[in-house]
Design a protein around this motif. Sequence first.
Motif, PDB file in Angstrom:
ATOM      1  N   GLY A  16      15.931  17.312  54.500  1.00 14.22           N
ATOM      2  CA  GLY A  16      16.585  18.528  54.954  1.00 14.22           C
ATOM      3  C   GLY A  16      17.906  18.837  54.284  1.00 14.22           C
ATOM      4  N   ASP A  42      18.295  27.868  48.500  1.00 18.28           N
ATOM      5  CA  ASP A  42      18.010  27.290  49.826  1.00 18.28           C
ATOM      6  C   ASP A  42      17.065  26.086  49.747  1.00 18.28           C
ATOM      7  N   THR A  59      15.662  22.625  50.003  1.00 20.02           N
ATOM      8  CA  THR A  59      16.051  21.426  50.745  1.00 20.02           C
ATOM      9  C   THR A  59      15.142  20.255  50.356  1.00 20.02           C
ATOM     10  N   ASN A  92      20.387  20.273  51.666  1.00 13.06           N
ATOM     11  CA  ASN A  92      20.348  21.344  50.670  1.00 13.06           C
ATOM     12  C   ASN A  92      20.769  20.799  49.311  1.00 13.06           C
TER      13      ASN A  92
END
Length: 217
Positions: A159, A191, A193, A161
């Motif tokens: 998760g 964005d 991740t 970035n």
Amino acid sequence: MAIFTVIGLGSFGQTIALELTRLGHDVIGIDTNQRNIEDVADRVTHAVIADATDEKVLEELNVQKSEAAIVAIGEDIEASILCVLNLKNLGIHQVWVKAKTKSHHTILAHLGVEKIIHPEEDMGIRIAQTLSYPMVSRYMALANDHFIVKVIIHEKMKGVNLHGLMGKYTEEIRIILVQRDKHIFYTISEDFTLEPNDILIVEGRQHDLQKLSSSFQ
């Protein structure tokens, strides 16, 4: 497909000979030790008990047709040097040689050998790098203290970035690609991740990569 000659079929030489064979090349394996020859006889193109310090013997074995020759003789430095001279006399320009000592290395360099290998030293460096930076599974040295490194993302990075993580290193470190399963991302969105087991390939100076490495621990 190319022809390669491997002189000296101890552990190091055998590894090279067998991998070249696996990759589809013809390999001439030469050693004075019968057991070493027997170990690879049915796994390489030609395995011959012969004295590679004799130029005529090498010529009779047609090693001059080789794309490259690897001299993997371990302890006998004199034999290693004689092999190099013979190979060069036969017109083989690409000669890789295992060096045992610093003086051996120096002599080989004076003979014009460009590819001098120190297996134990190189492996020692790799082990030390792995212990020091366990998140880096592989690396490749480039010029001017630059490296390309392969990082496998672990569970606790899930998760995160990627651009946020790399933000303060943007100018110093370049993301080459991210591999996720069978998909490869060459262009990384803002964005993006990370997921566990993602493979991250980055390039930069050693000092900057060392700073970045703390983020992966």
